[in-house]
Design a protein around this motif. Sequence first.
Motif, PDB file in Angstrom:
ATOM      1  N   GLU A 195       0.883  -1.029   0.074  1.00  0.00           N
ATOM      2  CA  GLU A 195       0.049  -0.001  -0.167  1.00  0.00           C
ATOM      3  C   GLU A 195       0.806   1.194   0.014  1.00  0.00           C
ATOM      4  OE1 GLU A 195      -2.880  -0.416   3.220  1.00  0.00           O
ATOM      5  OE2 GLU A 195      -4.120  -1.514   2.147  1.00  0.00           O
ATOM      6  N   LYS A 249      -1.634  -7.190   8.801  1.00  0.00           N
ATOM      7  CA  LYS A 249      -0.877  -5.571   8.657  1.00  0.00           C
ATOM      8  C   LYS A 249       0.695  -5.530   9.144  1.00  0.00           C
ATOM      9  CE  LYS A 249      -3.902  -3.244   6.108  1.00  0.00           C
ATOM     10  NZ  LYS A 249      -3.622  -2.435   5.017  1.00  0.00           N
ATOM     11  N   THR A 340      -3.693   3.999   1.848  1.00  0.00           N
ATOM     12  CA  THR A 340      -3.383   3.928   0.545  1.00  0.00           C
ATOM     13  C   THR A 340      -3.812   5.075  -0.245  1.00  0.00           C
ATOM     14  OG1 THR A 340      -3.605   1.596   0.732  1.00  0.00           O
ATOM     15  CG2 THR A 340      -3.698   2.096  -1.419  1.00  0.00           C
TER      16      THR A 340
HETATM   17 CA    CA Z   1      -2.705   1.209   4.953  1.00  0.00          CA
END
Ligand code: CA
Length: 415
Positions: A195, A249, A340
């Motif tokens: 991202e 993440k 993003t």
């Molecule tokens: Ca992100």
Amino acid sequence: MIQAARWLRLPAEHPFGLAALPYCSYTAATYTGGYRVGVAVGDHILDLTTASDRLMPARAHLFRAGSLDDFLAAGDGAWTQVRDGLTGWLSDEQCRPAIEDLMVPVGQASLRLPFTVADFVDFFASENHAANAGRIFRPGAEPLPPNWKHLPIGYHGRSGSVVVSGTPVRRPCGQFRPPGADAPSFGPSARLDFEAELGFVVGARSHLGEPVPASRFAEHVFGVCLVNDWSARDIQSFETVPLGPFLGKSFATTVSPWVLPLAALEHARVRPPSAAADLLPYLTETTHWGLDIDFEVRLNGSVISRPPYATMFWSPAQMLAHLTVNGAAVRTGDLYASGTVSGPEPDQRGSLLELSWNGTEAVPLPDGTSRFWLQDADELTISATARGPGGGRIGLGSATGRILPAVRESPAGKD
Ligand code: CA
């Protein structure tokens, strides 16, 4: 526009000219005593730790530890004084004897994380990205969640796995549910993504219980860096309801080694789309900290996207106001990322999730191969330039990571 001293032989259009002057923490093979604070000047790094000792002794203590931490904490008076000093030294021919021996070619330097990352927050500030994600995951429904135009959505991430550009990124393992399966499997992520984001680095802390108004953004935020929020889409999609992103993440987040101060972005400021929105007073956008920054994403050297940051709906001043409106404090070294960056066009999307439309449309590469998701040994680079004085562009540098294969063992020692 201020001219560089002639001896620097710095081309006027260099992305790291005098209008940029980003900071880093670096060392070189010839150095003793570890890391120093540096400033990019063209293709060289100026040793600010030593230069400040010689030319600005009252501020030299801010750079002795070799990271940006003390300088960040010192606040906007110090930030302005040091930048003004640097600009003077690098434009005044008479300063040559004091700094000429302090220049190291960037290629001979080893750069580390420039500051100690305190808390890490990631927002979701691109309307195009949020709407694309909605269309992919909730087809037929409203693309944007009902709260999206009322507040900058974000989550608290993991600061301990923020790494500097060039650090390899190991493909994570985790739980995900293959299409059609009833039960989850454990194994390497098969949907590894990037991202492209902009990160905001907090310098001066705030105090618990005291919200920071958007108008005080530039007193607290020192500057920006590039961020790649690596994302394992298969792990993320199985874990994320109802509490949001977690292990999909937290395995790695790459940042550029350069922190470009806000002072360098004055010419890049634009009115963000949220300035026209009907918002609660604490989010009213009057600061115009939207930013004309053009991103470029390269996969194995080939450009696959050019996301425009100017399209981001929420400004970083609004993000800071929202982050602290409940009384949460920000600390020196806090990093909050934009989410993003995706523009309205298909070739402006800042993730493979969008570029491949969740793995349904192959992204072609010049070598004849294509990608839905990142493969082992792929190298992903995010770079960016901002509008500078006189219509030129100034550089933010780049953030690179290469994918290492997963370690194929479950916690019990077998798949
Ligand atoms: Ca992100």
